[in-house]
Design a protein around this motif. Structure first.
Motif, mmCIF file in Angstrom:
data_model
loop_
_atom_site.group_PDB
_atom_site.id
_atom_site.type_symbol
_atom_site.label_atom_id
_atom_site.label_comp_id
_atom_site.label_asym_id
_atom_site.label_seq_id
_atom_site.Cartn_x
_atom_site.Cartn_y
_atom_site.Cartn_z
ATOM 1 N N ALA A 1 46.452 25.224 45.005
ATOM 2 C CA ALA A 1 46.951 25.223 46.375
ATOM 3 C C ALA A 1 47.686 26.504 46.762
ATOM 4 O O ALA A 1 47.889 26.771 47.936
ATOM 5 N N THR A 2 48.090 27.307 45.788
ATOM 6 C CA THR A 2 48.910 28.487 46.061
ATOM 7 C C THR A 2 48.067 29.732 46.302
ATOM 8 O O THR A 2 48.478 30.629 47.026
ATOM 9 N N LEU A 3 46.891 29.789 45.700
ATOM 10 C CA LEU A 3 46.032 30.963 45.838
ATOM 11 C C LEU A 3 45.409 31.026 47.229
ATOM 12 O O LEU A 3 45.039 29.998 47.797
ATOM 13 N N GLY A 4 45.271 32.247 47.758
ATOM 14 C CA GLY A 4 44.516 32.434 48.986
ATOM 15 C C GLY A 4 43.042 32.213 48.697
ATOM 16 O O GLY A 4 42.609 32.224 47.543
ATOM 17 N N TYR A 5 42.259 31.986 49.745
ATOM 18 C CA TYR A 5 40.829 31.753 49.557
ATOM 19 C C TYR A 5 40.056 33.026 49.901
ATOM 20 O O TYR A 5 40.080 33.490 51.038
ATOM 21 N N TYR A 6 39.408 33.593 48.877
ATOM 22 C CA TYR A 6 38.619 34.809 49.031
ATOM 23 C C TYR A 6 37.229 34.564 48.465
ATOM 24 O O TYR A 6 37.097 33.925 47.421
ATOM 25 N N ARG A 7 36.197 35.084 49.153
ATOM 26 C CA ARG A 7 34.820 34.901 48.690
ATOM 27 C C ARG A 7 34.024 36.177 48.825
ATOM 28 O O ARG A 7 34.242 36.970 49.729
ATOM 29 N N ASP A 8 33.073 36.342 47.931
ATOM 30 C CA ASP A 8 32.051 37.378 48.040
ATOM 31 C C ASP A 8 30.746 36.736 47.595
ATOM 32 O O ASP A 8 30.342 36.865 46.440
ATOM 33 N N SER A 9 30.107 35.999 48.497
ATOM 34 C CA SER A 9 28.887 35.269 48.141
ATOM 35 C C SER A 9 27.707 36.201 47.890
ATOM 36 O O SER A 9 26.681 35.767 47.373
ATOM 37 N N THR A 10 27.846 37.485 48.189
ATOM 38 C CA THR A 10 26.779 38.460 47.932
ATOM 39 C C THR A 10 26.851 39.028 46.519
ATOM 40 O O THR A 10 25.933 39.700 46.075
ATOM 41 N N MET A 11 27.970 38.807 45.833
ATOM 42 C CA MET A 11 28.251 39.339 44.495
ATOM 43 C C MET A 11 28.308 40.872 44.474
ATOM 44 O O MET A 11 28.204 41.486 43.427
ATOM 45 N N THR A 12 28.492 41.484 45.629
ATOM 46 C CA THR A 12 28.572 42.941 45.724
ATOM 47 C C THR A 12 29.719 43.480 44.884
ATOM 48 O O THR A 12 29.550 44.460 44.148
ATOM 49 N N LEU A 13 30.878 42.851 44.974
ATOM 50 C CA LEU A 13 32.042 43.304 44.210
ATOM 51 C C LEU A 13 31.769 43.213 42.711
ATOM 52 O O LEU A 13 31.993 44.173 41.965
ATOM 53 N N PHE A 14 31.244 42.082 42.255
ATOM 54 C CA PHE A 14 30.932 41.913 40.839
ATOM 55 C C PHE A 14 29.911 42.963 40.383
ATOM 56 O O PHE A 14 30.073 43.588 39.341
ATOM 57 N N ASN A 15 28.855 43.146 41.156
ATOM 58 C CA ASN A 15 27.812 44.108 40.776
ATOM 59 C C ASN A 15 28.343 45.536 40.741
ATOM 60 O O ASN A 15 27.952 46.321 39.877
#
Length: 129
Positions: free
Chosen positions: A64-78
């Protein structure tokens, strides 16, 4: 840019990654304990698709404390993979307030334990690095 001047523990995770799932409550606890104007845990979900599964997972595990962040493209991981910083998930990086990488690791960790707290405390004291 939203985190400029703030030390950030950046974590990439996915709902299908068992070690990622196991460490999320600890990341949430670290944010709850140490989160401030100078430090934030930024956990970025990299699941493909919509927000339903990641949000349900966070709700089901009591995160509940963490903000919600997404990268559904996986660009950051790649991008991290191309730079040799990511081998798989989870991957975590500690970034100082100037945007410089202090440390990174692949695999899960006990982020709510004493070693993680000391790491954050040390990172927040630039004269000690």
């Amino acid at each position: 840019a939203d985190h400029a001047g703030k030390t950030v523990l950046l974590n990439l995770w996915a709902t299908w990654c068992a070690p990622c799932r196991a460490e999320m409550p600890a990341l949430d606890a670290l944010q709850k304990e140490k989160g401030s104007d100078s430090f934030e845990v930024v956990a970025v979900n990299v699941d493909a698709g919509d927000d339903v599964k990641p949000k349900k997972f966070l709700s089901d595990t009591g995160v509940a404390t963490l903000g919600y962040y997404r990268d559904s493209t996986m660009t950051l991981f790649n991008d991290l993979k191309k730079r040799g910083l990511a081998l798989g998930l989870p991957v975590t990086m500690l970034i100082d307030g100037e945007g410089c990488l202090i440390a990174h690791m692949n695999g899960p960790a006990e982020w709510s334990g004493p070693d993680a707290r000391r790491l954050v405390e040390t990172a927040l004291k630039p004269e000690s690095l």
